[in-house]
Design an enzyme around this catalytic site. Structure first.
Site, PDB file in Angstrom:
ATOM      1  CG  HIS A 105     -47.168  31.189 -11.640  1.00  7.48           C
ATOM      2  ND1 HIS A 105     -46.296  32.212 -11.934  1.00  7.48           N
ATOM      3  CD2 HIS A 105     -48.367  31.767 -11.393  1.00  7.48           C
ATOM      4  CE1 HIS A 105     -46.954  33.366 -11.843  1.00  7.48           C
ATOM      5  NE2 HIS A 105     -48.205  33.125 -11.514  1.00  7.48           N
ATOM      6  CD  GLU A 179     -52.095  32.952 -13.218  1.00 12.79           C
ATOM      7  OE1 GLU A 179     -52.798  33.073 -12.226  1.00 12.79           O
ATOM      8  OE2 GLU A 179     -50.857  33.043 -13.195  1.00 12.79           O
TER       9      GLU A 179
HETATM   10  O1  LIG Z   1     -49.701  35.260 -11.072  1.00 13.68           O
HETATM   11  C1  LIG Z   1     -50.783  35.551 -10.596  1.00 13.68           C
HETATM   12  C2  LIG Z   1     -51.576  34.580  -9.836  1.00 13.68           C
HETATM   13  O2  LIG Z   1     -50.982  33.351  -9.903  1.00 13.68           O
HETATM   14  C3  LIG Z   1     -51.327  36.890 -10.730  1.00 13.68           C
HETATM   15  O3  LIG Z   1     -50.524  37.785 -10.049  1.00 13.68           O
HETATM   16  P1  LIG Z   1     -50.935  39.316 -10.053  1.00 13.68           P
HETATM   17  O4  LIG Z   1     -52.432  39.371  -9.812  1.00 13.68           O
HETATM   18  O5  LIG Z   1     -50.159  39.924  -8.956  1.00 13.68           O
HETATM   19  O6  LIG Z   1     -50.622  39.854 -11.419  1.00 13.68           O
END
Ligand SMILES: O=C(CO)COP(=O)(O)O
Length: 257
Positions: A105, A179
């Protein structure tokens, strides 16, 4: 886009990581709420997962008894046993009822030095222990010119994906969470056209794998996000906007249509 892979149709999948937002009490309340809405996902063949902190894994597992909700861990170590103070092995996670391990992450890359190489080694350990790696990838900054932003994002994601694919068995199940780092913790998700264009290319990178490969979008996702991403992703990885269980319920409803 075809919704089938070499191993058959890809089930949609949605879930949330609680990161370190909730304490134990709040996590267990949330898990009970999740258990209550989980049949709505199961009814529509949507996989649902929750990724609480390590301490909460066992009681959350109990709270989810009788449901089909999958339990995930927020990290794991790449060795199965040994003198690695503070680390948790995939073997132990598996014994604890975990089936998904989140790796790489953006917050772990930024704060704890996680790299493509460490995420790949951890993913290999996950596969070795029968767990499904959920590996987060994404570009750090948002290219300001839309046409260039897509190409730049793809090229930044490519080594993240390739190092991972080289480390895990070709037939291992894999979840890739796209992401974009700049879209995490923001007020709204990334532009859907951008996400679809990038995730379609990410899918091509994994084309030909024998193992089921599903792609999620994460980064300020919530109600209203999924519909415009259908052509690129198999589901969503939610953060803050799943804290209100009604939002997650709404996302499941939108994915059911
Ligand atoms: O990092 C995330 C999921 O792993 C996304 O977080 P947010 O939706 O709070 O931006």
């Amino acid at each position: 886009m075809s919704s089938t892979s070499a191993v058959g149709p890809r089930r949609k999948i949605v879930g949330t990581s609680l990161k370190m937002y909730f304490d134990l009490t709040k996590t267990l309340t949330y898990a009970a709420d999740l258990a209550n809405i989980s049949s709505q996902a199961a009814k529509h063949n949507i996989d649902l997962f929750i990724i609480p902190d390590f301490v909460s894994l066992l009681p959350v597992k109990d709270a989810l008894t009788g449901t089909e909700v999958k339990l995930g861990a927020q990290d794991a170590f790449w060795e199965d046993a040994g003198a690695y103070t503070g680390e948790v092995s995939c073997k132990t996670l598996s014994q604890a009822g975990v089936s998904i391990v989140e790796l790489g992450h953006a917050e772990r890359r930024r704060l704890f030095g996680e790299t493509d190489a460490t995420a790949a080694k951890k993913a290999a350990a996950a596969c070795r222990n029968g767990l499904v790696p959920l590996v987060c990838i994404g570009e750090k900054t948002h290219g300001k010119i839309a046409s260039q932003a897509v190409g730049m994002a793809i090229e930044e994601c490519r080594p993240q994906v390739m190092s991972l694919l080289q480390a895990i068995p070709d037939d291992a199940e894999l979840i890739l969470a796209y992401e974009p780092v700049w879209a995490i913790g923001a007020s709204e998700p990334a532009d859907p056209d951008h996400v679809v264009a990038v995730t379609q290319q990410i899918r091509k990178m994994a084309e030909g794998r024998k193992g089921l490969t599903r792609i999620l979008y994460g980064g300020s996702a919530g109600p209203g996000t999924y519909d415009r991403l259908r052509q690129g992703v198999d589901g969503l990885f939610l953060g803050r906007f799943a804290h209100d269980i009604k939002n997650l319920e709404q996302v499941i409803k939108e994915m059911s249509d």
